[in-house]
Structure formats: C-alpha cells, structure tokens
Design a protein around this motif. Structure first.
Motif, PDB file in Angstrom:
ATOM      1  N   LEU A   1     -94.281  32.644  73.154  1.00 31.33           N
ATOM      2  CA  LEU A   1     -94.927  32.867  74.751  1.00 31.33           C
ATOM      3  C   LEU A   1     -94.166  34.433  74.977  1.00 31.33           C
ATOM      4  O   LEU A   1     -95.054  35.209  75.728  1.00 31.33           O
ATOM      5  CB  LEU A   1     -94.207  32.233  75.768  1.00 31.33           C
ATOM      6  CG  LEU A   1     -94.691  30.609  75.966  1.00 31.33           C
ATOM      7  CD1 LEU A   1     -94.261  29.725  76.792  1.00 31.33           C
ATOM      8  CD2 LEU A   1     -96.349  30.737  75.902  1.00 31.33           C
ATOM      9  N   GLN A   2     -92.832  34.800  74.775  1.00 23.58           N
ATOM     10  CA  GLN A   2     -92.477  35.899  75.062  1.00 23.58           C
ATOM     11  C   GLN A   2     -93.179  37.062  74.078  1.00 23.58           C
ATOM     12  O   GLN A   2     -93.622  38.064  74.566  1.00 23.58           O
ATOM     13  CB  GLN A   2     -90.880  36.121  74.687  1.00 23.58           C
ATOM     14  CG  GLN A   2     -90.277  35.443  75.671  1.00 23.58           C
ATOM     15  CD  GLN A   2     -88.488  35.179  75.144  1.00 23.58           C
ATOM     16  OE1 GLN A   2     -88.107  35.459  74.143  1.00 23.58           O
ATOM     17  NE2 GLN A   2     -88.004  35.211  76.314  1.00 23.58           N
ATOM     18  N   SER A   3     -93.653  36.656  72.792  1.00 29.22           N
ATOM     19  CA  SER A   3     -94.437  37.602  71.857  1.00 29.22           C
ATOM     20  C   SER A   3     -95.566  37.860  72.490  1.00 29.22           C
ATOM     21  O   SER A   3     -96.245  39.129  72.373  1.00 29.22           O
ATOM     22  CB  SER A   3     -94.282  37.044  70.337  1.00 29.22           C
ATOM     23  OG  SER A   3     -95.299  37.919  69.715  1.00 29.22           O
ATOM     24  N   GLU A   4     -96.279  36.737  72.866  1.00 28.76           N
ATOM     25  CA  GLU A   4     -97.432  37.071  73.464  1.00 28.76           C
ATOM     26  C   GLU A   4     -97.773  37.786  74.955  1.00 28.76           C
ATOM     27  O   GLU A   4     -98.501  38.745  75.048  1.00 28.76           O
ATOM     28  CB  GLU A   4     -98.284  35.633  73.940  1.00 28.76           C
ATOM     29  CG  GLU A   4     -99.649  35.762  74.494  1.00 28.76           C
ATOM     30  CD  GLU A   4    -100.177  34.224  74.860  1.00 28.76           C
ATOM     31  OE1 GLU A   4    -101.190  34.078  75.340  1.00 28.76           O
ATOM     32  OE2 GLU A   4     -99.536  33.233  74.473  1.00 28.76           O
ATOM     33  N   SER A   5     -96.504  37.565  75.559  1.00 23.50           N
ATOM     34  CA  SER A   5     -96.389  38.529  76.924  1.00 23.50           C
ATOM     35  C   SER A   5     -96.078  39.818  76.088  1.00 23.50           C
ATOM     36  O   SER A   5     -96.943  40.932  77.147  1.00 23.50           O
ATOM     37  CB  SER A   5     -95.225  37.939  77.614  1.00 23.50           C
ATOM     38  OG  SER A   5     -94.886  38.833  78.615  1.00 23.50           O
TER      39      SER A   5
END
Length: 696
Positions: free
Chosen positions: A173-177
């Motif tokens: 999720l952090q990578s996507e963000s």
C-alpha cells in the motif's frame, strides 16, 4: 415587448447574483520563443452608469503592463487593477482530486492494518505474560503440559505469521501511495493555490451586453524548435520534420485553445535609444574604453535541457583542453578534456559562459543539449603609445592590420602630433606618388583610408593582393598593392524575420512544465550525400548530407534527431545562423571506412642554414573502403600559413589535392570503389630563426 420587459425586471437580480464576477475562457494563445500572449473572452452584462467587474482564476505570471481590454463599444474604463489572491483557492483539477482521494483511501487501509497488528501484538503480550503453568498447590501432569505448550506454540506462530502478512500488505500500500504521490507531484508541479484577479471599473452610458476580450502576456511559457531528419538511403531525399516543443507553467491550464507559434519577441520595453553629444579630444596615457552596441540575441533559452555536451575548438578547428565552462549566475561548471569535449548537468541557470586564456569570453543561452563552440582569439591591443613628450598614434587598427597580414608594413608617423602611420605592402613598386595601398572595405574601394577609420573589433578578416594579381583586378590603382578588409558587419547574418505558424487543430496544454510536441511542417529536401574525413582533428569518417534553399523554411536554431536507413544516428544542431548557402548535417560515423594520418619518418632531418633552422614535414594519409559499394569521400587537411616575415613556409607539394593558398586548406575529392586501399601525400618546409620557437 414582453421579453424586453422581463429582461429589465430580472436585470438587477442577474447583476446581484454574479456579484460583479464574470467567468472568462481562454480562446487563443500566441506562444513566443520566450513568453506567451493569452486572449480570453468574457461575455458581460454591464448596467448603465459606473460598475465594477472582476475576472478571477487568472495566471499569477501576468505582465501587468501588457493587459489590454477590447470590445467595450461605448463603455470606457475608469480604472484597472491586477492583483494576486492568496486566500481563495482556485478550482481544482479533477485528475488531481481523484489522485488525492486515492491516497486518502490507501492511508485509511494502512491505518486499519496497523490497528490489526497492534491487536495481535497485545494478544502476544497476554499469552507471554501468562504462560506460567502450575503452582505449589496444583500440580500439572505431563499430558496437560504438552497440550498447553502446543497451544502457545501454535498461537504465537499464527500471530507472527499474521503480523508478517499484514506488514507485507502495508508495504504494498505504501509503494502504491508513493507512486500516486509522484504522479500527483508531476500534475501539480509545485502547485500554487493563489490565482490572479483583474478588477475593472467601467462607465457605461446604457445597460448592454458586451463581449469583452482580455489579452495579456505571461512568463514561464514558450516553445523550442526541434527537428527530425530522416534518410532511407544515399539516393533518397532528406525528410525534415519541423516540430515545436511547447511548455507552460503559468498556473492555469490551456484547455482546447487555438495555438499560434511566433518567432517574435514579446518584449514590452520598447524605449527608443537616445544618443547624446560626443566630444572629441586627445588621450594621454590611458586606454580609451568603447562600449559595444547592444546586439539582438540569436539563440533562445530551452528550459527542457537538463544536460549539455559539446566540444570547444579554436578558429583552426583544433580542440581547446582545459577551457572553463560555467552556468552564468550559478556555481555549476566544468572544464573540457584533452579532446576539447565537455559534459555539464544543468540544474539551474539559462546561459553558458566559455572562458580560455588568450581567447575572448563567449556567452550563449542554453538552447540545446548539444552545443559546440569555436572561440575567437583575443586580439585586443593598446590603442596609444606616448613617445618623446608628444603622442605618436599607432592605432589598434593599424596593429591589427600588421598582425594579421603577412607582408604588410606599418611605419611610424612623421613626427607631427596627430599624424597617422604609413601602411605599405612589401614587395610592390615604390615609385608611385601614392605610398599607401588601395583599400577595399567590404568590396567597396575606399580612398584616403587611414588606420583610425576602423576599430580592431570591427575587423573580421584581412587579405592583400600585390603586383600582377592586384593590377589585373584593380588596374593602376592597385600598383602599391590592395588590402582587402572584411568587417564583422558585412559578415553578420541577417536576422530572420518574425514568422507565425498557425496550428490547425486546438490543443490542451496543462500548466505542469512538461513538453507538448506540436508538428509544424514536413519537408522533403533534395540532398547531396558525402563522406567526410579530417584526420588531423578526428580519424573517424562522417556521413554528411548537404541541402540548399533552406532559407524558405524559416528554420531556427534547434536540436535535431537523426535517422539513417531506419536506425537512430544520434543528435546534432541545425543552426541557420552559422550556415551559408548550403546547410550540412552529420548523419553519424561510418565504421567501414578508415582513414589514418601518419608523419613520414626520416623524410628530411632538421637542419640548419646560417642563422636559420629548416624543418621539413611530410605526411601520408591512408584510406580504406571496406564497404561493398563505391563511396564519395571528401578528405581535408592543411598546411600552416605564416603570420611573421621571419617564418617562411615553402617547398609545398600537394599532389592530387586542391590547395587554397590563402587559407592553407587541402581538399581531396575522392571516389573510392569497394575494397580500395589508397594513399595520399603532402609535404612542406618551414624556415625560421635559430633559438626561436614556432607554433607548429
């Protein structure tokens, strides 16, 4: 009649409803090489008398002095004020809002996963804290211990696995963000919340519907010419695609607007020059300082350039190692390597400064990612020498003539204050009543020329004719020789007139600083292909294409991407300011043709004759054509030209070469069949005084 009455009844409510604010839409944009002119349309219902209207959502980069309003009809403007509103947030970009909502949703998911991890961690603490089994009053048998241990092991393992899986989800999720944040940053490009406002007070004799046109100039916008040059074969024409890379960072998107590209300059400062009185007098001891006239800039800054490579050479084409290149106004800089090449990353600034000892400092806008520079030698000399109590003026122009023309003799003045030096060409008849040679300035004979008539910075080149060659062309006037002077004014290339390109379809150009490529035109150019080799400077062989009549296409200096035979050949720069009747571009290296230049050893050893040293030079150039076809090759070399009467260049042998005696350039036009191995030679002799060094 009823409709008119209804409008009059509703008019006060309409005026109150819009509160003096009127929407405006960008319809036309004229993009200059640096800057842009925006035209907005705004239908306004203006009541009779004095009223105030407000245009919002404008760019913050507007030049206030350029604001114009048209379409007023009988109304008149009482006052006009442009301001920037830092408080009211402008209407957001829907794409930006969507990305911001995605980031918010991801942050919520991350927070929930972290809550799950926290719950599992607390459960692990409870299990670990209460794992003591049994007590003095209650003994536990072996079977119970086995069951309790198995439970602890399974539950702790499950908790750790679950925490591990949740951390993996959080990482994804952090990578996507982060990816969405980068895209958001690209769209916003340091978004500014403020926007421009234009408040106008109007006096209108009657209530009327006005279709106002609001126009103004903005900064941080422009276009950069670029080219694609493609050739399928040596027999095919050269296809030139003329393109414009348009950019803007004005804070307001241009949505479906009509685009006009202009080569003009939207400068609003058009103050005419004022010339005052110049008082002439003698100068004693100090050098006079003259200010050069302000010149038009030929090149335009290209903000898309992030790295510049190139080569710095002298007037003869030899590389200048150790030349300093800096970005003006910054700490960025580098130096050329042994071959005169340099590479410099551009993070700020808009101009490059080239400086080298003994050469004139040169400044140029960063207009392309490939910039090759030829530096000029600094020929500045003292303008006055004080002798024996009164001035004997041997001017800088006279010294410039003496230093640049072999055989030109500059004699001192006759001893009278203010007298000019006498200029003669050695080797011409001296029985003429006139001692001075005939001067031809930019092709025009000038009678009574004296050295003071030209400043040294005005002289571009000097040559001379004597004896038969002078009298054949100029008759008896050339008896004492002819001095041919070309000034820099005559060499200057005429400025290309302002040209506008109307783009047929509307474009949307967002305010993010990114490039929008717009095709201007396509041309098919009949071209002459030729292989070129100058082994004195570079032993590589280059394929070149030359074409004429390029002036009709209104080309500007710009970067060109080259393609030959379906393959990418590299990048170059098309520069109409340095091209003459024919423009030549390099299409890349040809590895199947090799050229080697060698000095012949033991040709003649160094020898001495009286007080002079004799130096003999002989060279052999070997050419091999390993291609399967016959190729035309232009081979270029040179023989040095003496600038001093004590240095003599003689015994010149140039078999098979065309020899330009004025410039010392050797040219071979060769037609090489497949598999050819050919040698060309040339030689010369240099004679100069013992104990002296020469720049050979």
């Amino acid at each position: 009649m009823k409709k008119s009455i209804l409008i009059l009844v509703l008019l006060p409510f309409i005026l109150i409803a819009n509160n003096g604010k009127y929407p405006s839409t960008i319809k036309n944009v004229t993009v200059y090489l640096n800057g842009a002119k925006i035209e907005r349309s705004a239908p306004c219902l203006i009541k009779a008398g004095t009223s105030e209207i407000l245009f919002t959502g404008l760019s913050t980069k507007i030049d206030e002095n350029s604001i114009q309003i048209s379409g007023l009809q009988s109304a008149s403007i009482l006052s006009m004020a442009y301001d920037i509103n830092f408080l009211e947030v402008g209407k957001g970009n829907p794409e930006v809002i969507g990305l911001e909502n995605q980031i918010k949703s991801i942050n919520v998911q991350i927070a929930r996963q972290k809550n799950n991890i926290q719950g599992l961690t607390e459960e692990e603490k409870v299990i670990t804290t209460n794992r003591l089994i049994g007590n003095p009053n209650n003994t536990v048998n072996l079977e119970q211990i086995r069951k309790i241990s198995q439970y602890y092991r399974e539950r702790i393992t499950a908790i750790n696995n679950e925490i591990f899986d949740l951390n993996l989800i959080i990482t994804e999720l952090q990578s996507e963000s982060q990816g969405i944040s980068k895209q958001l940053q690209e769209l916003n490009n340091f978004p500014q919340k403020e926007h421009g406002e234009l408040r106008i007070k109007i006096d209108n004799p009657v209530t009327s519907q006005l279709n106002l046109t609001l126009s103004y100039l903005v900064q941080e916008a422009g276009w950069v010419p670029t080219y694609d040059l493609k050739s399928k074969d040596l027999d095919a024409p050269l296809d030139l695609k003329y393109k414009a890379n348009v950019y803007q960072k004005t804070g307001v998107d241009w949505q479906d607007v009509e685009i006009v590209l202009s080569t003009g300059n939207p400068n609003t400062n058009i103050q005419k020059p004022e010339i005052g009185t110049q008082y002439l007098n003698f100068i004693y001891g100090n050098r006079q300082v003259r200010t050069a006239a302000k010149k038009k800039s030929k090149y335009t800054y290209n903000p898309a350039v992030r790295r510049v490579v190139g080569q710095v050479v002298d007037q003869s084409g030899l590389p200048l190692p150790g030349c300093t290149i800096t970005v003006k106004g910054t700490a960025l800089g580098t130096q050329t390597d042994f071959d005169g090449n340099f590479s410099l990353n551009i993070t700020s600034g808009s101009q490059l400064v080239f400086s080298y000892i003994g050469f004139e400092t040169y400044e140029i806008p960063i207009y392309a990612s490939v910039i090759n520079i030829k530096l000029q030698e600094d020929t500045a000399v003292l303008e006055e020498v004080v002798v024996s109590g009164y001035s004997s003026t041997r001017t800088a122009a006279a010294e410039a003539l003496s230093g640049q023309v072999v055989g030109l003799q500059i004699n001192g003045s006759n001893g009278n204050p203010g007298s000019s030096p006498t200029i003669k060409i050695r080797g011409v008849a001296s029985n003429s009543s006139s001692k001075n040679p005939l001067y031809i300035i930019d092709g025009i004979p000038v009678d009574g020329f004296v050295a003071e008539d030209l400043e040294p910075h005005e002289i571009a080149s000097i040559d001379f004719l004597k004896n038969k060659s002078a009298t054949e062309l100029y008759g008896s006037r050339g008896t004492n020789g002819v001095v041919l002077i070309t000034t820099k004014k005559s060499e200057a290339i005429e400025e290309i007139v302002t040209t506008s390109f109307v783009i047929k379809k509307p474009y949307t150009i967002v305010s993010d600083g990114d490039i929008t490529a717009i095709e201007i035109n396509n041309f098919s150019l009949p071209s002459k292909y030729e292989y070129l080799a100058a082994p004195l400077i570079n032993e590589n062989v280059f394929l070149t294409a030359s074409f004429k009549d390029w002036e009709q296409y209104n080309l500007l200096p710009g970067e060109a991407t080259l393609y030959f035979n379906g393959s990418y050949a590299g990048k170059t720069v098309l520069d109409p300011y340095t091209s003459k009747k024919e423009m030549t571009v390099s299409l890349g290296l040809e590895p199947d043709i090799t050229v080697t230049r060698k000095q012949q050893k033991n040709y003649k050893s160094k020898s001495f004759v009286g007080n002079y040293r004799i130096l003999n030079k002989a060279f052999e150039i070997e050419i091999k054509n390993n291609k399967t076809t016959t190729v035309p090759l232009k081979l270029v070399d040179r023989i040095p030209i003496s600038e001093n009467k004590e240095i003599k260049v003689s015994a010149i042998e140039t078999p098979n070469a065309q020899y330009d005696t004025k410039k010392g350039i050797l040219t071979w036009q060769l037609n090489l069949p497949s598999g050819t191995n050919r040698q060309e030679q040339f030689s010369f002799q240099v004679r100069y005084p013992k104990g002296r060094r020469i720049s050979l």
